[in-house]
Design an enzyme around this catalytic site. Sequence first.
Site, PDB file in Angstrom:
ATOM      1  CD1 TRP A  10      18.682   0.221  84.784  1.00 56.13           C
ATOM      2  CD2 TRP A  10      19.258  -0.540  86.814  1.00 56.13           C
ATOM      3  NE1 TRP A  10      18.691  -1.150  84.736  1.00 56.13           N
ATOM      4  CE2 TRP A  10      19.041  -1.651  85.970  1.00 56.13           C
ATOM      5  CE3 TRP A  10      19.641  -0.778  88.140  1.00 56.13           C
ATOM      6  CZ2 TRP A  10      19.181  -2.969  86.407  1.00 56.13           C
ATOM      7  CZ3 TRP A  10      19.796  -2.087  88.569  1.00 56.13           C
ATOM      8  CH2 TRP A  10      19.556  -3.165  87.724  1.00 56.13           C
ATOM      9  CE  LYS A  11      17.391   8.873  82.844  1.00 60.56           C
ATOM     10  NZ  LYS A  11      16.596   9.940  82.256  1.00 60.56           N
ATOM     11  CG  HIS A  92      22.258  11.499  81.008  1.00 57.11           C
ATOM     12  ND1 HIS A  92      21.308  12.367  81.474  1.00 57.11           N
ATOM     13  CD2 HIS A  92      21.598  10.507  80.370  1.00 57.11           C
ATOM     14  CE1 HIS A  92      20.100  11.895  81.132  1.00 57.11           C
ATOM     15  NE2 HIS A  92      20.253  10.771  80.462  1.00 57.11           N
ATOM     16  CD  GLU A 164      20.089   9.877  76.249  1.00 61.50           C
ATOM     17  OE1 GLU A 164      19.440   8.835  76.364  1.00 61.50           O
ATOM     18  OE2 GLU A 164      20.534  10.519  77.227  1.00 61.50           O
ATOM     19  N   GLY A 170      12.535  11.403  79.284  1.00 61.54           N
ATOM     20  CA  GLY A 170      11.612  11.276  80.406  1.00 61.54           C
ATOM     21  C   GLY A 170      10.319  12.055  80.227  1.00 61.54           C
ATOM     22  N   GLY A 230      16.051   4.993  79.428  1.00 67.12           N
ATOM     23  CA  GLY A 230      15.874   5.361  80.831  1.00 67.12           C
ATOM     24  C   GLY A 230      14.715   4.590  81.439  1.00 67.12           C
ATOM     25  N   GLY A 231      13.578   5.254  81.550  1.00 63.81           N
ATOM     26  CA  GLY A 231      12.415   4.682  82.242  1.00 63.81           C
ATOM     27  C   GLY A 231      12.093   3.244  81.856  1.00 63.81           C
TER      28      GLY A 231
HETATM   29  P1  PGA Z   1      14.097   8.041  79.028  1.00 64.96           P
HETATM   30  O1  PGA Z   1      15.594   8.460  79.411  1.00 64.96           O
HETATM   31  O2  PGA Z   1      14.183   6.790  78.221  1.00 64.96           O
HETATM   32  O3  PGA Z   1      13.413   7.836  80.360  1.00 64.96           O
HETATM   33  O4  PGA Z   1      13.521   9.185  78.249  1.00 64.96           O
HETATM   34  C1  PGA Z   1      16.640   8.314  78.492  1.00 64.96           C
HETATM   35  C2  PGA Z   1      17.918   8.799  79.117  1.00 64.96           C
HETATM   36  O5  PGA Z   1      17.899   9.795  79.861  1.00 64.96           O
HETATM   37  O6  PGA Z   1      19.004   8.208  78.903  1.00 64.96           O
END
Ligand code: PGA
Length: 248
Positions: A10-11, A92, A164, A170, A230-231
Amino acid sequence: MRKKLVAGNWKMHGSLAENAVLLEALKPALAGIEAVVCVPFPYLAQVQAVLGGSSIAWGAQNLSEQTKGAFTGEVSASMLVDFGCRYVIVGHSERRSLYGESDELVASKYVVAQAAGLTPILCVGESLDERESGVTEAVVARQLDAVIKVAGVESLAQAVVAYEPVWAIGTGKTASPEQAQAVHAFIRGKIATLNSKVADQLVIQYGGSVKAANAAELMAQPDIDGGLIGGASLVADEFVAICRAAAK
Ligand code: PGA
């Protein structure tokens, strides 16, 4: 057969009210499907209360490499365990690049997480510059070796690795299934040279702009065992569709 595992990152997003809506949507839609949400520290109690007894596990996005003491602002592994966490993201790329976390610090966090009984989700991946200079494999190998050096290859039996590529996070730019598969195969092959059983069982997630629309083709790759999202993990329908694509 290796299991597939999708985790949401979720950041620094959410609120008590927004999380309640998202979690109440995820719970029935993911009934019987193993998934994980990694939430900001203050919401661990909320996810524990809402998700307890469901098939969705939860975790944090970071932890201290220290176990306790005068470390203002830090959160220890045992505190995460207190709130029922099973997972914690370590290394991360945002922690590495924005907060200067070195390979060695990431390895220390991995070690304290495992010592507390948590499963670290160890993130590795190259920047755009590194990819363009042809050092992707060297970077990923260095990041893995830092952990293997202090924790041993066998420790990966109680860990998840998330590949990643930094340029895909993102940005809306997903690695193609072939690009991702190539690095996943490299990671598994590298670990197999040290311990083939651990390599066979290791869950290697792909992360970087995974969405419902591209999840199926990524998850169909032989060495992609799920995703770190993430998003799209903040949108119930998207996250559910990704988890279902992985579970197929
Ligand atoms: P994202 O992020 O799916 O928004 O690209 C992935 C992450 O940073 O774990």
